[in-house]
Design an enzyme around this catalytic site. Structure first.
Site, PDB file in Angstrom:
ATOM      1  N   HIS A 196     -31.258  16.591  -9.476  1.00 31.88           N
ATOM      2  CA  HIS A 196     -31.599  17.645  -8.527  1.00 31.88           C
ATOM      3  C   HIS A 196     -32.075  17.023  -7.227  1.00 31.88           C
ATOM      4  O   HIS A 196     -32.800  16.028  -7.275  1.00 31.88           O
ATOM      5  CB  HIS A 196     -32.723  18.516  -9.117  1.00 31.88           C
ATOM      6  CG  HIS A 196     -33.174  19.590  -8.182  1.00 31.88           C
ATOM      7  ND1 HIS A 196     -32.416  20.722  -7.954  1.00 31.88           N
ATOM      8  CD2 HIS A 196     -34.277  19.693  -7.411  1.00 31.88           C
ATOM      9  CE1 HIS A 196     -33.054  21.496  -7.087  1.00 31.88           C
ATOM     10  NE2 HIS A 196     -34.188  20.894  -6.734  1.00 31.88           N
ATOM     11  N   GLY A 208       0.823  -1.223   0.000  1.00 32.90           N
ATOM     12  CA  GLY A 208       0.000   0.000   0.000  1.00 32.90           C
ATOM     13  C   GLY A 208       0.847   1.258   0.000  1.00 32.90           C
ATOM     14  O   GLY A 208       0.365   2.336  -0.344  1.00 32.90           O
TER      15      GLY A 208
HETATM   16  C1  LIG Z   1       0.208  13.018   4.172  1.00 32.31           C
HETATM   17  C2  LIG Z   1       0.053  12.680   2.715  1.00 32.31           C
HETATM   18  C3  LIG Z   1      -1.175  12.815   2.111  1.00 32.31           C
HETATM   19  C4  LIG Z   1      -1.336  12.479   0.769  1.00 32.31           C
HETATM   20  N1  LIG Z   1      -2.560  12.624   0.213  1.00 32.31           N
HETATM   21  C5  LIG Z   1      -2.752  12.291  -1.074  1.00 32.31           C
HETATM   22  C6  LIG Z   1      -4.035  12.367  -1.662  1.00 32.31           C
HETATM   23  O1  LIG Z   1      -5.006  12.754  -1.008  1.00 32.31           O
HETATM   24  N2  LIG Z   1      -4.166  11.988  -2.952  1.00 32.31           N
HETATM   25  C7  LIG Z   1      -3.102  11.557  -3.697  1.00 32.31           C
HETATM   26  O2  LIG Z   1      -3.285  11.231  -4.873  1.00 32.31           O
HETATM   27  N3  LIG Z   1      -1.871  11.480  -3.166  1.00 32.31           N
HETATM   28  C8  LIG Z   1      -1.669  11.826  -1.876  1.00 32.31           C
HETATM   29  N4  LIG Z   1      -0.429  11.702  -1.333  1.00 32.31           N
HETATM   30  C9  LIG Z   1       0.680  11.275  -2.202  1.00 32.31           C
HETATM   31  C10 LIG Z   1       0.651   9.748  -2.418  1.00 32.31           C
HETATM   32  O3  LIG Z   1       0.786   9.110  -1.181  1.00 32.31           O
HETATM   33  C11 LIG Z   1       1.770   9.352  -3.365  1.00 32.31           C
HETATM   34  O4  LIG Z   1       1.655  10.085  -4.562  1.00 32.31           O
HETATM   35  C12 LIG Z   1       1.706   7.858  -3.703  1.00 32.31           C
HETATM   36  O5  LIG Z   1       1.782   7.072  -2.547  1.00 32.31           O
HETATM   37  C13 LIG Z   1       2.843   7.486  -4.662  1.00 32.31           C
HETATM   38  O6  LIG Z   1       2.787   6.135  -4.952  1.00 32.31           O
HETATM   39  P1  LIG Z   1       4.103   5.335  -5.370  1.00 32.31           P
HETATM   40  O7  LIG Z   1       3.637   3.959  -5.678  1.00 32.31           O
HETATM   41  O8  LIG Z   1       4.850   6.076  -6.391  1.00 32.31           O
HETATM   42  O9  LIG Z   1       5.048   5.327  -4.078  1.00 32.31           O
HETATM   43  P2  LIG Z   1       4.831   5.054  -2.535  1.00 32.31           P
HETATM   44  O10 LIG Z   1       3.415   5.031  -2.149  1.00 32.31           O
HETATM   45  O11 LIG Z   1       5.729   5.990  -1.826  1.00 32.31           O
HETATM   46  O12 LIG Z   1       5.359   3.562  -2.364  1.00 32.31           O
HETATM   47  C14 LIG Z   1       6.679   3.217  -2.583  1.00 32.31           C
HETATM   48  C15 LIG Z   1       6.938   1.908  -1.846  1.00 32.31           C
HETATM   49  O13 LIG Z   1       8.223   1.427  -2.238  1.00 32.31           O
HETATM   50  C16 LIG Z   1       8.821   0.817  -1.111  1.00 32.31           C
HETATM   51  N5  LIG Z   1      10.263   0.789  -1.348  1.00 32.31           N
HETATM   52  C17 LIG Z   1      11.085   1.850  -1.575  1.00 32.31           C
HETATM   53  N6  LIG Z   1      12.351   1.415  -1.789  1.00 32.31           N
HETATM   54  C18 LIG Z   1      12.308   0.061  -1.713  1.00 32.31           C
HETATM   55  C19 LIG Z   1      13.296  -0.953  -1.835  1.00 32.31           C
HETATM   56  N7  LIG Z   1      14.580  -0.667  -2.089  1.00 32.31           N
HETATM   57  N8  LIG Z   1      12.921  -2.252  -1.678  1.00 32.31           N
HETATM   58  C20 LIG Z   1      11.615  -2.567  -1.404  1.00 32.31           C
HETATM   59  N9  LIG Z   1      10.644  -1.640  -1.281  1.00 32.31           N
HETATM   60  C21 LIG Z   1      10.990  -0.349  -1.428  1.00 32.31           C
HETATM   61  C22 LIG Z   1       8.407   1.710   0.043  1.00 32.31           C
HETATM   62  O14 LIG Z   1       8.507   1.017   1.292  1.00 32.31           O
HETATM   63  C23 LIG Z   1       6.974   2.054  -0.330  1.00 32.31           C
HETATM   64  O15 LIG Z   1       6.063   1.169   0.253  1.00 32.31           O
HETATM   65  C24 LIG Z   1      -0.232  12.010   0.007  1.00 32.31           C
HETATM   66  C25 LIG Z   1       1.018  11.861   0.623  1.00 32.31           C
HETATM   67  C26 LIG Z   1       1.166  12.187   1.955  1.00 32.31           C
HETATM   68  C27 LIG Z   1       2.501  12.007   2.595  1.00 32.31           C
END
Ligand SMILES: Cc1cc2nc3c(=O)[nH]c(=O)nc-3n(C[C@H](O)[C@H](O)[C@H](O)COP(=O)(O)OP(=O)(O)OC[C@H]3O[C@@H](n4cnc5c(N)ncnc54)[C@H](O)[C@@H]3O)c2cc1C
Length: 465
Positions: A444, A40
């Protein structure tokens, strides 16, 4: 440990990575996903979902407090409201727990193998994972980097102790009496507003001269008014200098050179997020960069054959739904389908109070692109449903080409307007014209009628204003 070979290896199980793996599994691609924390990613565990849970709880609490204080026109009464933040956090953790378990079972259902541990490239086809039981080597034909992003730390306010990131704010078990928030982007404002509603005395410090700099002032004004109504002090054009020597305050300097001492029990730093481009062996590869992000093309291919990148590690907007759309596309490409990035717009939502939605071009962006435009704006104060919800603040605004009325963008601000982002997105994505929106019967009484009325307004004949 026996080496694993597969067609697709996904590194990171955030919204980008897990969606990519699920879709690949559905398509029969032999897929492995590696995650070092929880399935997640940021979104489900420490981002989108927990923040919206706390925002909702804070809203409910603030409404109850207003009722108890007799500030309720509907005649609802309440006595002595109180909040047990530890219990609120436990409720929030229950939601994130259910969702992350759901992601794991969806991955399993799609036949994806999950490996828990930190992944590190050895070369362009091989990754070693440090697992609890030792090193697992995985050899893959295709690798997707979906390592996401992390909060930016300020050198004068390193995380630790009183200084917290959004992750820390989302696990507090007591409402801080005084909360200083550094940075007035969407994360700082969403959390700042929530804690103000929970009872904290909130001060927001922002180096720029406006809040939410990615949105025009028409959209942000209702949020600024709400901040003021909640007693939140917003210091614009103000730079933080660090904690005071006794650690009890945050020191800052205003644009006019005045020193400010902001008493704070917690200092929440939300000055942006940075892509996770280190810690997974990038040095073993030759990947082109695009500034601080990994460079990708319209198929999310990096500069190395067989290596793709998706999500926050690849650029703005760093949003979960962009990551998911990229993940789904890459899975289909790897399965042999012809796909490339053809999206017209990525909706952006601020879950502030009131909420802001922006899809496609704003009036300023359309003008800057040399377009002749028509704008239609309809206020919620003229919308019956908004009145019944006590949510008359805000409006829907549509931006269209003046010549053929093609909708270029739709923005809005108002309570609950995030749910209209789908209608706005479909209109832009499907190439709707003003007449299409105005000619669609909107039920509506709903807030969505403001959308149809904004199109009518642009056509010169709104009905209810
Ligand atoms: C407080 C907050 C509120 C947010 N609200 C919103 C919102 O309302 N709507 C929205 O669209 N976005 C929101 N975001 C942004 C959103 O969370 C990110 O855009 C999204 O999670 C990006 O997805 P991703 O898959 O690129 O990376 P991430 O969700 O960051 O996941 C990356 C994963 O890779 C794993 N990982 C990294 N390196 C390694 C490795 N070497 N080996 C194994 N695993 C690794 C990490 O542990 C992580 O679980 C919010 C962010 C924050 C912090």
């Amino acid at each position: 440990m026996k080496e694993i070979t597969c067609k697709l290896l996904v590194i990171g199980a955030g919204p980008g990575g897990y969606v990519c793996a699920i879709r690949a599994g559905q398509l029969g691609v032999d897929t492995v996903i590696v995650e070092m924390a929880k399935p997640g990613g940021t979104c489900l565990n420490i981002g989108c979902i927990p923040s919206k849970a706390i925002i909702h709880a804070a809203d409910d609490f603030a409404k109850t407090v207003a009722m108890a204080a007799g500030r309720n026109a509907m005649g609802i009464k309440a006595d002595n409201p109180a909040i047990d933040l530890a219990k609120t956090m436990a409720w929030k953790d229950g939601i994130t727990g259910r969702l992350t378990m759901g992601v794991s079972s969806l991955l399993k259902k799609a036949g994806v193998k999950i490996v828990v541990g930190r992944a590190k490239f050895r070369d362009g086809k091989t990754v070693a994972v440090e697992t609890e039981t030792g090193e697992q080597v995985i050899r893959a034909e295709n690798i997707v980097i979906a390592t996401g992003s992390a909060p930016v730390e300020l050198p004068m306010l390193p995380f630790g102790g009183k200084v917290i990131s959004s992750t820390g704010a989302l696990s507090l078990t007591e409402v801080p009496e005084r909360l200083a928030v550094v940075g007035a982007g969407y994360i700082g404002l969403e959390l700042g507003l929530a804690f103000a509603k929970l009872g904290s005395k909130v001060t927001i410090v922002e180096a720029l001269d406006r809040i939410l700099p990615l949105y025009d002032t028409q959209l942000t004004q209702p949020v600024a008014r709400r901040l003021a109504a909640l007693g939140v002090e917003v210091l614009l054009g103000t730079k933080v200098k660090g904690p005071s020597s006794n650690g009890e305050a945050l020191l800052a300097e205003t644009g006019s050179g005045e020193e400010r001492r902001i008493a704070a029990d917690r200092i929440l730093v939300t000055v942006g997020r940075k892509p996770v481009t280190e810690g997974w062996g990038r040095e073993e590869l030759e990947l082109d960069m695009d500034g601080r992000f990994l460079r990708i093309d319209e198929q999310c291919r990096t500069s190395m054959r067989g290596i793709y990148a998706i999500g926050d590690v690849t650029g703005e907007p760093m949003l979960a739904h962009r990551a998911m759309a990229q993940g789904e596309m890459v899975a289909e490409i790897i399965s042999g389908k012809r796909r490339s990035w053809d999206k017209r717009a990525i909706p952006a939502v601020c879950f502030t109070d009131p909420e802001i939605v922006s899809v496609g071009m704003s009036p300023d962006e359309a003008k800057a692109a040399g377009r002749e435009i028509k704008i239609g704006q309809f206020p919620f104060s003229a919308n019956g449903r908004a009145m019944t919800l006590s949510a008359e603040e805000g409006f829907v605004r549509v931006v269209a080409r003046a010549d053929n009325h093609l909708v270029l963008g739709i923005q809005g601000v108002g309570a609950g307007i995030s749910e209209l982002s789908a209608a706005f997105g479909i209109a832009v994505e499907m190439g709707a014209r003003l007449e299409d929106i105005a000619g669609t019967i909107h039920a509506h009484p709903t807030q969505s009628e403001a959308f149809a009325e904004s199109a009518l307004k642009a056509l010169g004949h709104a009905l209810h204003v």
